[in-house]
Design an enzyme around this catalytic site. Structure first.
Site, PDB file in Angstrom:
ATOM      1  N   HIS A  65       0.786  -1.059  -0.030  1.00 56.36           N
ATOM      2  CA  HIS A  65      -0.013  -0.031  -0.141  1.00 56.36           C
ATOM      3  C   HIS A  65       0.998   1.066   0.149  1.00 56.36           C
ATOM      4  O   HIS A  65       0.146   2.425  -0.481  1.00 56.36           O
ATOM      5  CB  HIS A  65      -1.000   0.042   1.239  1.00 56.36           C
ATOM      6  CG  HIS A  65      -0.307   0.064   2.690  1.00 56.36           C
ATOM      7  ND1 HIS A  65       0.061  -0.753   3.310  1.00 56.36           N
ATOM      8  CD2 HIS A  65      -0.059   1.371   3.172  1.00 56.36           C
ATOM      9  CE1 HIS A  65       0.604  -0.267   4.450  1.00 56.36           C
ATOM     10  NE2 HIS A  65       0.453   1.081   4.226  1.00 56.36           N
ATOM     11  N   ASP A 116       0.266  -7.692   1.456  1.00 57.08           N
ATOM     12  CA  ASP A 116       0.647  -6.402   1.483  1.00 57.08           C
ATOM     13  C   ASP A 116       2.225  -6.409   1.631  1.00 57.08           C
ATOM     14  O   ASP A 116       2.911  -5.436   2.470  1.00 57.08           O
ATOM     15  CB  ASP A 116       0.033  -5.755   2.839  1.00 57.08           C
ATOM     16  CG  ASP A 116       0.275  -4.055   2.848  1.00 57.08           C
ATOM     17  OD1 ASP A 116       0.252  -3.469   1.827  1.00 57.08           O
ATOM     18  OD2 ASP A 116      -0.039  -3.757   3.977  1.00 57.08           O
ATOM     19  N   SER A 144       4.672   2.703   7.570  1.00 57.37           N
ATOM     20  CA  SER A 144       4.483   1.494   7.076  1.00 57.37           C
ATOM     21  C   SER A 144       5.353   1.009   6.107  1.00 57.37           C
ATOM     22  O   SER A 144       6.147   2.064   5.471  1.00 57.37           O
ATOM     23  CB  SER A 144       3.104   1.639   6.141  1.00 57.37           C
ATOM     24  OG  SER A 144       2.071   1.794   6.788  1.00 57.37           O
TER      25      SER A 144
END
Length: 516
Positions: A245, A278, A360
């Site tokens: 992402h 992910d 992230s």
């Protein structure tokens, strides 16, 4: 009035003095050099000196052939002196010193109105012998004061000596007594294993990723969508491991930039993405030499309570380091990228290290500095799991590095992810007491793939899977998270319920390539 008798030694008794005579001070010389000094106003007390004669005349302070000189008068009494105190008859043959006066030294009868001594008569009688250890009280106090004064002077002398010594030691031509401090160590050495030491070693291999979408913005301003995340050096060829992402916005015609902790910036491109995991791999277009990949740990050996260190760029603040512990293992987490509507599933490492948007894709390190996970999702109060949350409340989730490594190797090799599967569609609502096989698959297809791993093991639509390799399964996302911790071809045990009966079967995992 003189306190001595002149020319009648041994024949006349001197009158009793009214008070103890006051010394006239040190002897004074009245004539030229060699003249005799004047005598004291009262007789000198006898000295036990074997070298001096015991002649009464000498004891009386006289010298043969010499007449004493008149002395200073004594000080007047503060009270009237009785006449009896001034009279006295001399007894023949009495010698010197004369007997004590008939009254106490400071007046008043022995049985006067003021007591045994009379007013002011609380001291010893004048002329009485002084016993050893019974010195006058005032002299004792004076001695104590003198001793204190001497001690103070000695202490002052010591302090002055130290000050002078310090000044001599630090004399640079400036008149100062300041002692300079020791030089500051040139470099502070951090002990191996400390957070500072681990961070210092890891930071040069952690990067900030800027992702920009291609084309003009949806609002017509011409500005494209952009995002910031984190990644870390995976190998010396310039591959960077991060979250899907983080780079999803730049995957179709966008641009990627990678910035190292030293400020150097490089362009990058997407090598492969795995939405379900992910995980993504990008590569520097002009990778510099001397890249240092971070060491990879073993997420299977992580224990609850182990120390953790997270590095990333929360809210764009690059090179931020936070610490915490492993709060839980094998935490089933489903998270979305916020745009595609597709979820990612992981059997996550939970940590209380502060993780925020921008962290992230960054590494979660153990106390040795080895990567044990990729920071991926957080949970905020009042909202679900995902990457677009308000901020950390101490619930952060990382993809176990063992799983991420398998995905990264596949992406570098083929550019496409490979997923292990059981060949069955399960209910993802999570309301059942296990993972229930759905009645039908996507688009009206069969829920159990014909000749797939589940079909070969005898599983049917409606069966509820309750255990995976002995671990309890409470929902569909939990089952998928456990499956994706393995590789295609692995044999696993599934326990399921059908009609109230429980059965356990072996299933060999199949595979699916690419994201569907």
């Amino acid at each position: 009035m003189s306190t001595e008798n002149e020319g009648n030694e041994g024949t006349a008794r001197p009158a009793a003095p009214s008070v103890p005579p006051v010394p006239a001070g040190p002897p004074e010389f009245s004539g030229p050099s060699g003249a005799e000094p004047t005598h004291a106003a009262y007789p000198e007390p006898p000295r036990h000196d074997a070298t001096r004669p015991t002649d009464p005349a000498a004891a009386a302070g006289e010298r043969p052939g010499h007449s004493p000189q008149p002395e200073h008068a004594t000080a007047p009494l503060p009270h009237p002196v009785p006449a009896a105190a001034q009279a006295g008859s001399q007894q023949p043959g009495t010698g010197w010193p004369p007997p004590p006066p008939s009254l106490p030294s400071y007046g008043g009868g022995a049985h006067g109105p003021h007591g045994s001594h009379g007013p002011g008569g609380d001291g010893p009688v004048w002329g009485a012998p002084v016993h050893a250890g019974e010195g006058p009280r005032r002299k004792r106090s004076g001695g104590l004061a003198a001793a204190v004064l001497v001690a103070a002077l000695v202490a002052g002398g010591v302090g002055g000596g130290i000050g002078y010594w310090a000044a001599e030691r630090n004399d640079d031509g400036i008149n100062s007594t300041t002692v300079s401090a020791a030089d500051t160590p040139r470099e502070i050495q951090r002990e191996p294993g400390t957070v500072a030491a681990v961070a210092a070693k890891a930071l040069p291999s952690v990067v900030t990723i800027e992702a920009k979408a291609g084309g003009s913005g949806a609002d017509g301003t011409g500005e494209s969508e952009a995002g910031t995340g984190t990644g870390f050096v995976y190998d010396k060829e310039g591959h960077i491991l991060t979250n899907n992402h983080v780079v999803a916005t730049a995957a179709d015609g966008g641009t990627l930039s990678v910035i190292f902790s030293n400020g150097k910036k490089y362009d990058a491109e997407v090598v492969g993405r795995a939405e379900g995991y992910d995980v993504a791999v990008i590569k520097l277009k002009n990778a510099p030499s001397g890249l240092n990949p971070l060491a990879l740990g073993d997420s299977q050996k992580v224990a609850v309570g182990d120390s953790t260190i997270a590095i990333g760029a929360p809210f764009g603040l690059s090179n931020t380091v936070t610490t915490g512990i492993i709060s839980a293992k094998n935490r089933p987490v489903a998270s979305g990228d916020g745009s595609s509507g597709k979820n990612s599933y992981m059997s996550a490492l939970q940590t209380d290290a502060s993780i925020n948007p921008g962290n992230s894709g960054g590494p979660l390190l153990d106390a040795r500095g080895a990567v044990i996970g990729i920071n991926s999702a957080i949970q905020s109060a009042g909202s679900g799991l995902g990457q677009s949350q308000a901020g950390s409340i101490g619930l952060g989730f990382a993809i176990p590095i063992n799983q991420a490594k398998n995905v990264a190797e596949q992406l570098i090799k083929t550019g496409k992810p490979v997923y292990p599967v059981i060949g069955a569609t399960v209910d993802m609502s999570g309301k059942a007491s296990g993972a229930k096989i759905a009645t039908e698959g996507a688009g009206g297809t069969a829920a159990v793939t014909a000749d797939g791993p589940a079909a070969k093991a005898g599983l049917k639509s409606g069966d509820v899977i309750t255990k995976f390799n002995g671990k309890p399964i409470d929902s569909g996302p939990t089952l998928i998270s456990e499956i994706w911790n393995h590789k295609p071809g692995d044999k696993v045990k599934l326990t399921y319920e059908r009609g109230g009966k429980e059965q356990t079967v072996d299933v060999v995992l199949g595979e699916r390539q690419g994201d569907s």
